[in-house]
Design a protein around this motif. Structure first.
Motif, PDB file in Angstrom:
ATOM      1  N   SER A  65      13.229   5.831  -0.176  1.00  0.00           N
ATOM      2  CA  SER A  65      12.135   5.446  -1.068  1.00  0.00           C
ATOM      3  C   SER A  65      12.240   3.945  -1.296  1.00  0.00           C
ATOM      4  O   SER A  65      13.340   3.385  -1.307  1.00  0.00           O
ATOM      5  CB  SER A  65      12.211   6.214  -2.379  1.00  0.00           C
ATOM      6  N   CYS A  66      11.078   3.310  -1.480  1.00  0.00           N
ATOM      7  CA  CYS A  66      11.043   1.850  -1.609  1.00  0.00           C
ATOM      8  C   CYS A  66      11.869   1.403  -2.814  1.00  0.00           C
ATOM      9  O   CYS A  66      11.773   1.975  -3.893  1.00  0.00           O
ATOM     10  CB  CYS A  66       9.603   1.389  -1.762  1.00  0.00           C
ATOM     11  N   CYS A  67      12.681   0.389  -2.607  1.00  0.00           N
ATOM     12  CA  CYS A  67      13.562  -0.081  -3.675  1.00  0.00           C
ATOM     13  C   CYS A  67      12.773  -0.695  -4.836  1.00  0.00           C
ATOM     14  O   CYS A  67      13.302  -0.859  -5.928  1.00  0.00           O
ATOM     15  CB  CYS A  67      14.569  -1.083  -3.113  1.00  0.00           C
ATOM     16  N   LEU A  68      11.494  -1.017  -4.617  1.00  0.00           N
ATOM     17  CA  LEU A  68      10.707  -1.609  -5.704  1.00  0.00           C
ATOM     18  C   LEU A  68       9.757  -0.604  -6.348  1.00  0.00           C
ATOM     19  O   LEU A  68       9.771  -0.401  -7.556  1.00  0.00           O
ATOM     20  CB  LEU A  68       9.899  -2.805  -5.177  1.00  0.00           C
ATOM     21  N   CYS A  69       8.912   0.057  -5.514  1.00  0.00           N
ATOM     22  CA  CYS A  69       7.892   0.933  -6.104  1.00  0.00           C
ATOM     23  C   CYS A  69       8.277   2.407  -6.001  1.00  0.00           C
ATOM     24  O   CYS A  69       7.602   3.265  -6.551  1.00  0.00           O
ATOM     25  CB  CYS A  69       6.542   0.689  -5.428  1.00  0.00           C
ATOM     26  N   GLY A  70       9.346   2.721  -5.267  1.00  0.00           N
ATOM     27  CA  GLY A  70       9.759   4.112  -5.115  1.00  0.00           C
ATOM     28  C   GLY A  70       8.911   4.865  -4.111  1.00  0.00           C
ATOM     29  O   GLY A  70       9.083   6.063  -3.898  1.00  0.00           O
ATOM     30  N   PRO A  91      12.050  -3.875   0.636  1.00  0.00           N
ATOM     31  CA  PRO A  91      10.865  -3.229   0.063  1.00  0.00           C
ATOM     32  C   PRO A  91       9.939  -2.672   1.144  1.00  0.00           C
ATOM     33  O   PRO A  91      10.003  -3.118   2.292  1.00  0.00           O
ATOM     34  CB  PRO A  91      10.167  -4.359  -0.700  1.00  0.00           C
ATOM     35  N   CYS A  92       9.083  -1.731   0.734  1.00  0.00           N
ATOM     36  CA  CYS A  92       8.100  -1.184   1.669  1.00  0.00           C
ATOM     37  C   CYS A  92       7.089  -2.264   2.026  1.00  0.00           C
ATOM     38  O   CYS A  92       7.031  -3.306   1.364  1.00  0.00           O
ATOM     39  CB  CYS A  92       7.401   0.023   1.052  1.00  0.00           C
ATOM     40  N   ALA A  93       6.284  -2.010   3.063  1.00  0.00           N
ATOM     41  CA  ALA A  93       5.385  -3.048   3.575  1.00  0.00           C
ATOM     42  C   ALA A  93       4.448  -3.619   2.499  1.00  0.00           C
ATOM     43  O   ALA A  93       4.356  -4.835   2.351  1.00  0.00           O
ATOM     44  CB  ALA A  93       4.612  -2.521   4.771  1.00  0.00           C
ATOM     45  N   PRO A  94       3.745  -2.768   1.715  1.00  0.00           N
ATOM     46  CA  PRO A  94       2.842  -3.341   0.696  1.00  0.00           C
ATOM     47  C   PRO A  94       3.602  -4.166  -0.351  1.00  0.00           C
ATOM     48  O   PRO A  94       3.141  -5.235  -0.761  1.00  0.00           O
ATOM     49  CB  PRO A  94       2.198  -2.109   0.046  1.00  0.00           C
ATOM     50  N   CYS A  95       4.794  -3.668  -0.752  1.00  0.00           N
ATOM     51  CA  CYS A  95       5.588  -4.419  -1.740  1.00  0.00           C
ATOM     52  C   CYS A  95       6.020  -5.768  -1.153  1.00  0.00           C
ATOM     53  O   CYS A  95       5.974  -6.793  -1.832  1.00  0.00           O
ATOM     54  CB  CYS A  95       6.828  -3.650  -2.160  1.00  0.00           C
ATOM     55  N   ALA A  96       6.465  -5.749   0.122  1.00  0.00           N
ATOM     56  CA  ALA A  96       6.930  -6.983   0.764  1.00  0.00           C
ATOM     57  C   ALA A  96       5.787  -7.995   0.838  1.00  0.00           C
ATOM     58  O   ALA A  96       5.974  -9.186   0.582  1.00  0.00           O
ATOM     59  CB  ALA A  96       7.458  -6.681   2.155  1.00  0.00           C
TER      60      ALA A  96
HETATM   61 ZN   LIG Z   1       7.110  -0.473  -2.390  1.00  0.00          ZN
END
Ligand SMILES: [Zn+2]
Length: 436
Positions: A65-70, A91-96
């Motif tokens: 799971s994404c370290c920022l948004c889960g 982080p996941c692509a959108p978060c990055a």
């Molecule tokens: Zn994310």
């Protein structure tokens, strides 16, 4: 399968390939080797399969799971899939993407602020001028020496502190930094490479060794070789400023020799020791030559090396004796008629362009005794100044003699004090008090 696929194709063969690529058993081990997936259509090299599969589907690792948004984390190939559930390390692509956008916005804001502050600096630099005909003696010498190592950029362009390394045998940067501090050299932010200036806690900072410096133009002759020619005609008249620069230079020449010698024996001098030695050497140079002090440095380093080998001694303990040993040797020399030996300049140890300027203009070098150098510079003092100082001396002497020999020394002193309290200079007060 711990990887969820989102297909980008309707083609059943292509979908089948993607499924085979990502298929695992319950432990997460892949069912097929990638090498077994070729040939697929025109693809024969297994190394190209992963790239092809990425075109057929998006893969999301259900074990991350994404370290920022889960949220879900997209992966590109088998190596990125995890066997047990965990937070992603990136982080996941959108978060990055969001993070990058924020960073870029922040960087743009900072850059705008830096540009605003540099504009002010550049405006000031562009308007600055110097009067080449009235520069202090030490500044003229330094500028001539810098010109020798960075020409023709002193006349026309810009240069960096590191370009001046051959100015002196040691710590050449100190001389250049001092000229910057006194604003005889200015920064040209427009010529500096990107990243030289930055903000830290709201303050504008710079990377010193990336600064681009220049000599402001002469107020009437501007910049260029012609204007620099004015410096060749400079008349040197300030013994103190010249002797201080000579001491700065000569100390660097002696210290360089000492540090080279220490290096040979792996002696490690502490900063505090170097500071102490610097003071001693500076004092010694008022009497002795650089070459004589080299012989002293040679001796103390060699003695420390043999001391280090003795029982109950070790290297740091032996090295710690060096500063006092130098002082001791100079005291003995002072009492016993000087330093008998003097060493020659080692081949790899350059005199530096400042040394060459001293040698060319005043005929002094590592063999010149400090006492001779002082004398030589003192002869440059303009006769009028010497006379005034001489006159003042005799005036003071005469006043004190007549006051103490006269009937009322107290009233003479009081009269003098009154004049001073009234705001007269010492000289004028003396004249008036003496006149009465
Ligand atoms: Zn994310």
């Amino acid at each position: 399968m711990a990887v969820r696929l989102e297909f980008l194709t309707q083609d059943s063969e292509e979908r089948a390939l993607a499924m085979r690529y990502w298929a695992t058993d319950e432990e997460g081990a892949y069912l097929e080797r990638v090498a077994d997936l070729v040939p697929f259509r025109e693809i024969v090299q297994s190394g190209q399969i992963a790239k092809q599969v990425r075109e057929y589907c998006l893969a999301f690792d259900e074990n991350q799971s994404c370290c920022l948004c889960g949220g879900e984390v997209r992966i590109n190939g088998r190596a990125e899939a995890k066997k047990v559930f965990q937070r992603s390390s990136t982080p996941c692509a959108p978060c990055a993407e969001l993070q990058n956008r924020k960073r870029a916005e922040q960087a743009a804001l900072e850059q705008a602020e830096i540009s605003k502050r540099l504009a002010y600096k550049m405006e000031r630099s562009a308007a600055a001028t110097l009067d080449y005909t009235s520069l202090p003696d030490n500044v003229v010498l330094l500028i001539l020496a810098i010109n020798a190592v960075v020409a023709p950029r002193l006349a026309h362009g810009t240069f960096g502190i590191a370009d001046c390394d051959d100015l002196a045998p040691l710590n050449a940067d100190k001389f250049v930094k001092q000229l910057c501090k006194d604003e005889y050299l200015l920064e040209d932010p427009g010529a500096a490479k990107a990243g030289t200036y930055f903000l830290q806690n709201g303050e504008l900072w710079h990377k010193t060794y990336q600064l681009e410096l220049f000599l402001p133009p002469d107020k009437t002759h501007g910049r260029g070789i012609g204007a620099l020619g004015l410096l060749d005609e400079h008349r040197f008249t300030d013994p103190d400023s010249l002797f201080n620069l000579w001491l700065d230079y000569a100390v660097a020449d002696v210290l360089r020799y000492l540090l080279d010698q220490c290096n040979i024996y792996s002696h490690d001098l502490e900063d505090e020791a170097i500071e102490k030695i610097t003071s001693t050497v500076r004092h010694g140079l008022q009497t002795y030559s650089v070459a004589q002090l080299w012989s002293v440095m040679w001796k103390v380093v060699k003695d420390a090396a043999s001391l280090a080998n003795r029982e109950y001694y070790n290297r740091p303990k032996a090295v710690a004796t060096i500063p006092n040993k130098i002082r001791k040797l100079l005291e003995v020399a002072d009492q016993q008629g000087g330093i008998q030996r003097s060493w020659d300049r080692p081949e790899h140890h350059l005199a530096g362009s400042l040394g060459m300027v001293f040698s060319n203009l005043f005929d002094i070098d590592e063999y010149s005794q400090g006492s001779h150098v002082i004398e030589l510079f003192n002869r440059l003092r303009p006769p009028a100044q010497v006379e005034t100082e001489h006159n003042l001396q005799s005036l003071a002497e005469a006043f004190m003699r007549s006051a103490s020999n006269g009937p009322d020394p107290w009233s003479a002193m009081e009269h003098f004090a009154d004049k001073i309290r009234a705001g007269l200079t010492t000289e004028d007060a003396l004249m008036e008090a003496f006149g009465q």
